[in-house]
Design a protein around this motif. Structure first.
Motif, PDB file in Angstrom:
ATOM      1  N   HIS A   1       4.088   1.912   4.391  1.00 48.62           N
ATOM      2  CA  HIS A   1       3.933   2.284   3.327  1.00 48.62           C
ATOM      3  C   HIS A   1       5.128   1.930   2.214  1.00 48.62           C
ATOM      4  O   HIS A   1       6.010   2.179   2.491  1.00 48.62           O
ATOM      5  CB  HIS A   1       3.436   3.611   3.515  1.00 48.62           C
ATOM      6  CG  HIS A   1       3.983   4.333   3.749  1.00 48.62           C
ATOM      7  ND1 HIS A   1       4.091   5.444   4.910  1.00 48.62           N
ATOM      8  CD2 HIS A   1       4.860   5.287   3.204  1.00 48.62           C
ATOM      9  CE1 HIS A   1       4.942   5.915   4.015  1.00 48.62           C
ATOM     10  NE2 HIS A   1       5.639   6.244   3.704  1.00 48.62           N
ATOM     11  N   LEU A   2       5.013   2.646   0.985  1.00 48.94           N
ATOM     12  CA  LEU A   2       6.157   2.215  -0.593  1.00 48.94           C
ATOM     13  C   LEU A   2       5.724   3.395  -1.050  1.00 48.94           C
ATOM     14  O   LEU A   2       4.582   4.059  -0.949  1.00 48.94           O
ATOM     15  CB  LEU A   2       5.276   1.130  -1.598  1.00 48.94           C
ATOM     16  CG  LEU A   2       5.761  -0.169  -1.338  1.00 48.94           C
ATOM     17  CD1 LEU A   2       5.340  -1.352  -2.027  1.00 48.94           C
ATOM     18  CD2 LEU A   2       7.183  -0.162  -0.797  1.00 48.94           C
TER      19      LEU A   2
ATOM     20  N   ARG B   1       0.741  -1.502   0.488  1.00 43.48           N
ATOM     21  CA  ARG B   1      -0.074  -0.044  -0.154  1.00 43.48           C
ATOM     22  C   ARG B   1       1.014   1.666  -0.049  1.00 43.48           C
ATOM     23  O   ARG B   1       1.456   1.397   0.247  1.00 43.48           O
ATOM     24  CB  ARG B   1      -0.824   0.324   1.459  1.00 43.48           C
ATOM     25  CG  ARG B   1      -0.639  -0.035   2.389  1.00 43.48           C
ATOM     26  CD  ARG B   1      -1.568  -0.033   3.573  1.00 43.48           C
ATOM     27  NE  ARG B   1      -0.795  -0.360   4.543  1.00 43.48           N
ATOM     28  CZ  ARG B   1      -1.576   0.269   6.137  1.00 43.48           C
ATOM     29  NH1 ARG B   1      -2.638   0.337   5.891  1.00 43.48           N
ATOM     30  NH2 ARG B   1      -0.774   0.257   6.975  1.00 43.48           N
ATOM     31  N   THR B   2       0.156   2.015  -0.784  1.00 46.86           N
ATOM     32  CA  THR B   2       0.896   3.798  -0.732  1.00 46.86           C
ATOM     33  C   THR B   2       0.790   4.562   0.615  1.00 46.86           C
ATOM     34  O   THR B   2      -0.711   3.901   1.557  1.00 46.86           O
ATOM     35  CB  THR B   2       0.508   4.322  -1.543  1.00 46.86           C
ATOM     36  OG1 THR B   2      -0.803   5.047  -1.952  1.00 46.86           O
ATOM     37  CG2 THR B   2       1.168   3.993  -2.667  1.00 46.86           C
ATOM     38  N   LEU B   3       0.889   5.671   0.847  1.00 41.94           N
ATOM     39  CA  LEU B   3       1.039   6.479   2.544  1.00 41.94           C
ATOM     40  C   LEU B   3      -0.682   6.882   1.809  1.00 41.94           C
ATOM     41  O   LEU B   3      -0.984   8.023   0.234  1.00 41.94           O
ATOM     42  CB  LEU B   3       1.689   7.513   1.925  1.00 41.94           C
ATOM     43  CG  LEU B   3       1.546   8.588   3.347  1.00 41.94           C
ATOM     44  CD1 LEU B   3       1.071   7.674   5.159  1.00 41.94           C
ATOM     45  CD2 LEU B   3       3.088   9.382   3.454  1.00 41.94           C
ATOM     46  N   HIS B   4      -1.218   6.785   2.792  1.00 39.08           N
ATOM     47  CA  HIS B   4      -2.865   8.001   2.466  1.00 39.08           C
ATOM     48  C   HIS B   4      -2.826   8.780   2.289  1.00 39.08           C
ATOM     49  O   HIS B   4      -2.394   9.750   2.914  1.00 39.08           O
ATOM     50  CB  HIS B   4      -3.768   7.391   3.592  1.00 39.08           C
ATOM     51  CG  HIS B   4      -5.494   7.216   3.372  1.00 39.08           C
ATOM     52  ND1 HIS B   4      -6.057   6.605   2.623  1.00 39.08           N
ATOM     53  CD2 HIS B   4      -5.720   8.112   4.576  1.00 39.08           C
ATOM     54  CE1 HIS B   4      -7.083   7.116   2.415  1.00 39.08           C
ATOM     55  NE2 HIS B   4      -7.072   8.348   3.685  1.00 39.08           N
ATOM     56  N   LEU B   5      -3.547   9.079   1.168  1.00 39.04           N
ATOM     57  CA  LEU B   5      -4.084  10.301   1.303  1.00 39.04           C
ATOM     58  C   LEU B   5      -5.076  10.978   1.678  1.00 39.04           C
ATOM     59  O   LEU B   5      -6.429  10.721   1.178  1.00 39.04           O
ATOM     60  CB  LEU B   5      -3.991  11.346  -0.628  1.00 39.04           C
ATOM     61  CG  LEU B   5      -2.519  11.254  -1.508  1.00 39.04           C
ATOM     62  CD1 LEU B   5      -3.091  11.246  -2.549  1.00 39.04           C
ATOM     63  CD2 LEU B   5      -1.703  12.481  -0.447  1.00 39.04           C
ATOM     64  N   ASN B   6      -5.326  11.816   2.990  1.00 40.70           N
ATOM     65  CA  ASN B   6      -6.222  11.749   4.049  1.00 40.70           C
ATOM     66  C   ASN B   6      -7.185  12.545   3.108  1.00 40.70           C
ATOM     67  O   ASN B   6      -6.538  14.402   2.792  1.00 40.70           O
ATOM     68  CB  ASN B   6      -5.357  12.219   4.727  1.00 40.70           C
ATOM     69  CG  ASN B   6      -6.993  12.363   5.949  1.00 40.70           C
ATOM     70  OD1 ASN B   6      -7.963  12.144   5.726  1.00 40.70           O
ATOM     71  ND2 ASN B   6      -6.705  13.576   6.394  1.00 40.70           N
ATOM     72  N   VAL B   7      -7.997  12.856   1.909  1.00 44.57           N
ATOM     73  CA  VAL B   7      -8.830  13.554   1.630  1.00 44.57           C
ATOM     74  C   VAL B   7      -9.678  14.963   2.701  1.00 44.57           C
ATOM     75  O   VAL B   7     -10.825  14.067   3.866  1.00 44.57           O
ATOM     76  CB  VAL B   7     -10.141  13.285   1.337  1.00 44.57           C
ATOM     77  CG1 VAL B   7     -10.956  14.369  -0.086  1.00 44.57           C
ATOM     78  CG2 VAL B   7      -9.078  12.097  -0.206  1.00 44.57           C
TER      79      VAL B   7
ATOM     80  N   VAL C   1       7.236  13.263  -4.644  1.00 44.58           N
ATOM     81  CA  VAL C   1       7.248  12.148  -4.477  1.00 44.58           C
ATOM     82  C   VAL C   1       6.358  12.336  -3.182  1.00 44.58           C
ATOM     83  O   VAL C   1       7.414  12.635  -2.360  1.00 44.58           O
ATOM     84  CB  VAL C   1       9.194  11.582  -4.166  1.00 44.58           C
ATOM     85  CG1 VAL C   1       9.126  10.293  -3.362  1.00 44.58           C
ATOM     86  CG2 VAL C   1       9.506  11.822  -5.944  1.00 44.58           C
ATOM     87  N   TRP C   2       5.578  11.015  -2.878  1.00 39.19           N
ATOM     88  CA  TRP C   2       4.547  10.826  -2.458  1.00 39.19           C
ATOM     89  C   TRP C   2       4.720   9.852  -1.329  1.00 39.19           C
ATOM     90  O   TRP C   2       5.198   8.575  -1.913  1.00 39.19           O
ATOM     91  CB  TRP C   2       3.242  10.538  -2.484  1.00 39.19           C
ATOM     92  CG  TRP C   2       2.038  10.427  -1.450  1.00 39.19           C
ATOM     93  CD1 TRP C   2       1.140   9.764  -1.070  1.00 39.19           C
ATOM     94  CD2 TRP C   2       1.872  11.571  -0.548  1.00 39.19           C
ATOM     95  NE1 TRP C   2       0.949   9.245   0.265  1.00 39.19           N
ATOM     96  CE2 TRP C   2       0.904  11.097   0.228  1.00 39.19           C
ATOM     97  CE3 TRP C   2       1.968  13.037  -0.702  1.00 39.19           C
ATOM     98  CZ2 TRP C   2       0.518  11.847   1.729  1.00 39.19           C
ATOM     99  CZ3 TRP C   2       2.229  13.807   0.687  1.00 39.19           C
ATOM    100  CH2 TRP C   2       0.587  12.907   1.374  1.00 39.19           C
ATOM    101  N   GLY C   3       5.257   9.894   0.178  1.00 34.39           N
ATOM    102  CA  GLY C   3       5.598   8.846   1.101  1.00 34.39           C
ATOM    103  C   GLY C   3       7.259   9.027   1.896  1.00 34.39           C
ATOM    104  O   GLY C   3       7.858   9.936   1.369  1.00 34.39           O
ATOM    105  N   GLU C   4       6.984   8.166   2.843  1.00 31.96           N
ATOM    106  CA  GLU C   4       8.331   9.053   3.695  1.00 31.96           C
ATOM    107  C   GLU C   4       8.984   7.873   2.976  1.00 31.96           C
ATOM    108  O   GLU C   4       9.371   6.922   2.610  1.00 31.96           O
ATOM    109  CB  GLU C   4       7.333   8.125   5.675  1.00 31.96           C
ATOM    110  CG  GLU C   4       6.814   8.903   6.273  1.00 31.96           C
ATOM    111  CD  GLU C   4       6.891  10.220   6.034  1.00 31.96           C
ATOM    112  OE1 GLU C   4       7.945  10.931   6.308  1.00 31.96           O
ATOM    113  OE2 GLU C   4       6.068  11.548   5.613  1.00 31.96           O
ATOM    114  N   PRO C   5      10.565   8.730   3.944  1.00 30.57           N
ATOM    115  CA  PRO C   5      12.173   7.697   3.198  1.00 30.57           C
ATOM    116  C   PRO C   5      11.416   6.070   4.522  1.00 30.57           C
ATOM    117  O   PRO C   5      11.167   6.281   5.017  1.00 30.57           O
ATOM    118  CB  PRO C   5      12.532   8.966   4.206  1.00 30.57           C
ATOM    119  CG  PRO C   5      12.232   9.458   4.146  1.00 30.57           C
ATOM    120  CD  PRO C   5      10.447   9.889   4.694  1.00 30.57           C
TER     121      PRO C   5
END
Length: 451
Positions: free
Chosen positions: A436-437, A359-365, A420-424
């Motif tokens: 997440h990825l 899963r990717t990091l959630h994009l909180n809407v 680039v979306w997501g943490e190191p």
């Protein structure tokens, strides 16, 4: 034994970046109801009718009174104060000794020798420290934000925003509201209560009249003034705005607001780090996002990066002037808007919900900021050319977008870049973010506010 300080925290964690990366705090809090109706109608109201936001809780107010108050502001702000005084206001910008940003706030001229700084804690804290240690003949009085205030706020503060805002206030004030010039303060009465109001806008919608008033007064008058405004707005489509909608206003106005303050390094800042407590805002703030450097100074910004180059005035001496004069001659980043690719945003949201172990990091809407300072890498090809900051969705724009700081030479309208979306390390060091990825999201640069 004295209290633990920010300096102590830095020694304990080993580095400023690690301290900020491992902090448990989330996005800057707005302690009001999340929604009154729903965030979509509340967002739409600032373009179509009017919305009322309760700003009484999230900002730090510090008052400076005395013969040296104006000199204090001039000594700590990059702005010119040659003609500043009572019934005026401006976006106050402060830098450290190295010329990098401490932050910004609104400064209000309340009387000839009384001024207030209102905003996030960073700038009020910095200027109060200078007042207390710099030999100024100034009395400092603090009114802490609600999350740090056990005795209750001294002041209410309401923002009324949208095409119908002035008509609503005129009705609520029974015609006592005078004409108020932009970024000036006027005084009038609402339901028998004396009110002060700043004329400014929080949304900056291009091509539309989007006037707003920020009104304030003693906290005990707040309920009466609020009710009078709501009653006056009944026939004008006035809605109340909650914390979710409030957090997204900057996506349209272009106010970046929270960047890492330049106080975590350098010998010139050592005394200030020893002054700030280990429980201070500066010591407990968090850093999130894909931009990854072990050097905290890579996260520092200049006034030009945030769109404040226009307010820098070398007509007076101030903290950081010499360094800022040198920085003025160097390349800067430029504040821009990024419109994220709809398909890539849809893929990222779906990946966070249905991606399983991948899963990717959630994009909180509609507002996907996960910490105090959001720093996501913006790529031009395979090279980092900037930082994406606040990110989210508003119905007025109709797309996912973010504010960003892009290298001047790369800030070209219509250029496609990659966020680039997501943490190191997949969020391994942050206690509040799921594993997440990282994923890449295409975006298009605009140097002007979105229509």
């Amino acid at each position: 034994m004295g209290k633990e300080t920010l300096d102590d925290r830095l020694r304990e964690t080993g580095s400023a970046v690690r301290m900020l990366r491992t902090a448990a705090s989330r996005a800057y809090p707005y302690p009001i109801p999340a929604e009154y109706t729903n965030w979509r109608d509340e967002q739409a109201a600032w373009r179509q009718t009017a919305v009322l936001f309760d700003q009484s809780h999230h900002m730090t107010d510090v008052y400076f009174k005395g013969p040296d108050s104006l000199r204090l502001l001039s000594d700590t702000g990059v702005n010119s104060f040659a003609t500043f005084g009572k019934s005026k206001a401006k976006q106050f910008v402060a830098v450290g000794y190295d010329g990098h940003m401490i932050g910004d706030a609104i400064v209000f001229g309340l009387e000839d020798d009384v001024f207030s700084l209102v905003g996030g804690p960073t700038v009020p804290n910095w200027v109060a420290y200078q007042a207390e240690t710099g030999g100024y003949d100034v009395e400092v009085r603090r009114d802490e934000r609600t999350v740090e205030n056990r005795s209750g706020r001294r002041t209410y503060r309401y923002q009324l925003q949208g095409p119908a805002a002035l008509e609503i206030v005129a009705r609520a004030s029974n015609g006592s509201m005078p004409p108020i010039r932009f970024f000036h303060v006027g005084e009038f009465t609402i339901d028998g209560c004396q009110v002060r109001a700043l004329n400014h806008t929080m949304t900056g919608v291009p091509g539309q009249e989007s006037t707003g008033l920020e009104m304030w007064g003693p906290a005990e008058h707040g309920p009466r003034v609020l009710q009078a405004l709501l009653t006056a707005g009944d026939d004008h489509g006035l809605v109340r705005g909650g914390a979710i909608a409030y957090a997204t206003t900057a996506l349209e106005s272009g106010w970046i607001g929270l960047s890492v303050p330049a106080l975590y390094s350098g010998e010139s800042m050592a005394a200030y780090r020893q002054h700030l407590g280990a429980d201070s805002f500066e010591a407990t703030a968090s850093l999130v996002g894909s931009f990854d450097s072990a050097d905290v100074e890579d996260y520092y910004t200049t006034p030009w990066d945030l769109g404040y180059g226009r307010v820098v005035r070398f007509d007076h001496d101030f903290i950081g002037r010499a360094a800022l004069e040198q920085l003025a001659e160097r390349p800067h980043r430029r504040k821009v808007w990024l419109r994220w690719n709809d398909d890539d945003v849809t893929r990222a949201i779906a990946g966070s919900l249905f991606g399983g172990d991948n899963r990717t990091l959630h994009l909180n809407v509609p507002y996907a900021v996960n910490g105090t300072y959001q720093y996501d890498s913006v790529l031009g090809g395979d090279r980092v050319i900037g930082i994406s900051n606040r990110t989210g969705y508003t119905v007025g724009i109709g797309h996912w977008s973010s504010l960003a700081m892009i290298d001047e030479a790369e800030a070209v309208d219509g250029r496609e870049v990659t966020v680039v979306w997501g943490e190191p390390d997949g969020g391994a060091v942050n206690p509040g973010i799921e594993r997440h990825l990282q994923t890449e999201i295409r975006a298009t640069i605009s140097t002007t506010p979105p229509a």
